[in-house]
Scaffold this motif. Sequence first.
Motif, PDB file in Angstrom:
ATOM      1  N   PHE A  15     -33.884  42.455  45.899  1.00 51.44           N
ATOM      2  CA  PHE A  15     -35.069  41.867  46.520  1.00 51.44           C
ATOM      3  C   PHE A  15     -34.882  41.900  48.027  1.00 51.44           C
ATOM      4  CE2 PHE A  15     -35.205  40.170  42.266  1.00 51.44           C
ATOM      5  CZ  PHE A  15     -36.551  40.248  41.959  1.00 51.44           C
ATOM      6  N   THR A  17     -35.701  40.298  51.040  1.00 55.00           N
ATOM      7  CA  THR A  17     -36.271  39.046  51.533  1.00 55.00           C
ATOM      8  C   THR A  17     -36.054  38.954  53.038  1.00 55.00           C
ATOM      9  OG1 THR A  17     -34.270  37.696  51.387  1.00 55.00           O
ATOM     10  CG2 THR A  17     -35.519  38.000  49.356  1.00 55.00           C
ATOM     11  N   ALA A  24     -29.919  40.944  42.908  1.00 56.96           N
ATOM     12  CA  ALA A  24     -30.090  40.172  41.677  1.00 56.96           C
ATOM     13  C   ALA A  24     -29.389  40.858  40.501  1.00 56.96           C
ATOM     14  CB  ALA A  24     -31.569  39.979  41.380  1.00 56.96           C
ATOM     15  N   GLU A  43     -25.403  31.303  33.515  1.00 55.27           N
ATOM     16  CA  GLU A  43     -26.121  30.184  34.116  1.00 55.27           C
ATOM     17  C   GLU A  43     -27.392  30.684  34.804  1.00 55.27           C
ATOM     18  OE1 GLU A  43     -22.935  27.219  36.014  1.00 55.27           O
ATOM     19  OE2 GLU A  43     -22.400  29.324  36.158  1.00 55.27           O
ATOM     20  N   SER A  44     -28.261  29.736  35.117  1.00 52.46           N
ATOM     21  CA  SER A  44     -29.493  30.051  35.814  1.00 52.46           C
ATOM     22  C   SER A  44     -29.177  30.739  37.143  1.00 52.46           C
ATOM     23  CB  SER A  44     -30.232  28.740  36.043  1.00 52.46           C
ATOM     24  OG  SER A  44     -31.363  28.980  36.805  1.00 52.46           O
ATOM     25  N   GLY A  45     -29.926  31.769  37.470  1.00 49.95           N
ATOM     26  CA  GLY A  45     -29.748  32.468  38.740  1.00 49.95           C
ATOM     27  C   GLY A  45     -28.761  33.618  38.682  1.00 49.95           C
ATOM     28  N   GLY A  47     -29.178  36.519  37.144  1.00 50.95           N
ATOM     29  CA  GLY A  47     -29.812  37.846  37.137  1.00 50.95           C
ATOM     30  C   GLY A  47     -30.289  38.315  35.776  1.00 50.95           C
ATOM     31  N   SER A  49     -33.063  37.385  33.924  1.00 54.65           N
ATOM     32  CA  SER A  49     -34.491  37.729  33.845  1.00 54.65           C
ATOM     33  C   SER A  49     -34.798  39.001  34.617  1.00 54.65           C
ATOM     34  CB  SER A  49     -35.352  36.588  34.389  1.00 54.65           C
ATOM     35  OG  SER A  49     -35.271  35.469  33.546  1.00 54.65           O
TER      36      SER A  49
HETATM   37  N1  LIG Z   1     -39.411  37.547  43.263  1.00 50.33           N
HETATM   38  C1  LIG Z   1     -38.191  37.255  43.727  1.00 50.33           C
HETATM   39  N2  LIG Z   1     -37.944  37.242  45.056  1.00 50.33           N
HETATM   40  C2  LIG Z   1     -36.726  36.960  45.549  1.00 50.33           C
HETATM   41  N3  LIG Z   1     -35.660  36.669  44.787  1.00 50.33           N
HETATM   42  C3  LIG Z   1     -35.834  36.654  43.460  1.00 50.33           C
HETATM   43  C4  LIG Z   1     -37.105  36.939  42.850  1.00 50.33           C
HETATM   44  N4  LIG Z   1     -36.978  36.848  41.513  1.00 50.33           N
HETATM   45  C5  LIG Z   1     -35.681  36.510  41.286  1.00 50.33           C
HETATM   46  N5  LIG Z   1     -34.991  36.399  42.439  1.00 50.33           N
HETATM   47  C6  LIG Z   1     -33.565  36.052  42.602  1.00 50.33           C
HETATM   48  O1  LIG Z   1     -32.797  36.872  41.766  1.00 50.33           O
HETATM   49  C7  LIG Z   1     -31.675  36.156  41.268  1.00 50.33           C
HETATM   50  C8  LIG Z   1     -31.622  36.271  39.773  1.00 50.33           C
HETATM   51  O2  LIG Z   1     -32.740  35.595  39.215  1.00 50.33           O
HETATM   52  P1  LIG Z   1     -33.036  35.581  37.656  1.00 50.33           P
HETATM   53  O3  LIG Z   1     -32.885  36.948  37.087  1.00 50.33           O
HETATM   54  O4  LIG Z   1     -34.350  34.930  37.492  1.00 50.33           O
HETATM   55  O5  LIG Z   1     -31.879  34.642  37.100  1.00 50.33           O
HETATM   56  P2  LIG Z   1     -31.715  34.062  35.622  1.00 50.33           P
HETATM   57  O6  LIG Z   1     -32.790  34.637  34.767  1.00 50.33           O
HETATM   58  O7  LIG Z   1     -30.333  34.475  35.201  1.00 50.33           O
HETATM   59  O8  LIG Z   1     -31.818  32.590  35.772  1.00 50.33           O
HETATM   60  C9  LIG Z   1     -31.829  34.731  41.763  1.00 50.33           C
HETATM   61  O9  LIG Z   1     -30.993  34.576  42.889  1.00 50.33           O
HETATM   62  C10 LIG Z   1     -33.285  34.643  42.136  1.00 50.33           C
HETATM   63  O10 LIG Z   1     -33.470  33.718  43.184  1.00 50.33           O
END
Ligand SMILES: Nc1ncnc2c1ncn2[C@@H]1O[C@H](COP(=O)(O)OP(=O)(O)O)[C@@H](O)[C@H]1O
Length: 323
Positions: A15, A17, A24, A43-45, A47, A49
């Motif tokens: 991403f 930003t 991610a 854990e959450s965050g 990668g 999803s």
């Molecule tokens: N649209 C986005 N813009 C910026 N960062 C993102 C976006 N979507 C996800 N992230 C970042 O990508 C990382 C992984 O997120 P995610 O895959 O949702 O984690 P999980 O599903 O394991 O909880 C996180 O640090 C999240 O903040």
Amino acid sequence: MSAALLEVRDLRTHFHTRAGVLKAVDGVSFTLARGEILGLVGESGSGKSVTGFSLIGLVDPPGRIAGGSIRFDGQELVGLAQPAMRGLRGKRIAMVFQDPAATLNPVLTIGQQMAMAVQAHGGGGERAARELAARSLARVGIPDAVARLDAYPHEFSGGMRQRVAIAIALLHQPELIIADEPTTALDVSIQAQILAEMKALAKESGTALIWISHDLATVSSLADRVMVMYAGRIVERGPVAEVLHAPLHPYTRGLLDSLPALATPGQRLAQIPGSTPSLLSLAPGCPFAPRCARASTACGTDPPQVGDARHGALCHHPLGAGP
Ligand SMILES: Nc1ncnc2c1ncn2[C@@H]1O[C@H](COP(=O)(O)OP(=O)(O)O)[C@@H](O)[C@H]1O
Ligand SMILES: [Mg+2]
């Protein structure tokens, strides 16, 4: 031997930003056989999803696939044009999200939306579509399926709504379903029911399943193999029983020790100290080192692959290999 259904090599999803490049997904590789159930935990965050979205071509700006390869039934999906990707999505690859609202339109009846989903991939007339829809609802355990076609999403309970979303995913008998924490919002008894049903459906239809969850216990009752994700990387992978009973990575051990259902009786539940790192500016070396009781100065360099192709981990100090 048939080739793998899915072959992911060195996948990188970043991403862009304002604060910098957030990695991610940072070099993920794995294969999935037809009919196989693979758990993706962490854990959450971590990668999970974003990995799922990458596979199905749903990463939106500022995110993009920065490198690597995703081969689905021999076809490269990275860089595939959107119309071709839409042709696969929903038909050969389906996704179930944590929140069924991501799938269901509140102003249309279930029957109308399922008919649209059928017709999006060229499936026959209205009557045939309704019949297919009713069959799919019945398969996921929705009683009185034909009558329920005329109900709106809000007329279903949370658990039933998620079943409807799963029924939509199953409509075209896809070869791969990516389920992203689909039962996390539901109460425990309904979770267990849906899990068991999804497993039976996947095995019966030969559908491969990637089940994403922050909960190693949920995944362990469902999957054949599991991958543990941390800071955008797969830090351990292996057959479920081996990963549960002889984890190699201290992070996996930590996840196990924090699970009430899997902890050794009499032993206190232990939370992993600290929290997941920001993926914006990771220090070199093992990203888990700052939270790891086994860490040494060696962990400031990239960890080696330990174990074997079946059950392996990325770690300088794996468990079961001395201090
Ligand atoms: N649209 C986005 N813009 C910026 N960062 C993102 C976006 N979507 C996800 N992230 C970042 O990508 C990382 C992984 O997120 P995610 O895959 O949702 O984690 P999980 O599903 O394991 O909880 C996180 O640090 C999240 O903040
Ligand atoms: Mg997620």
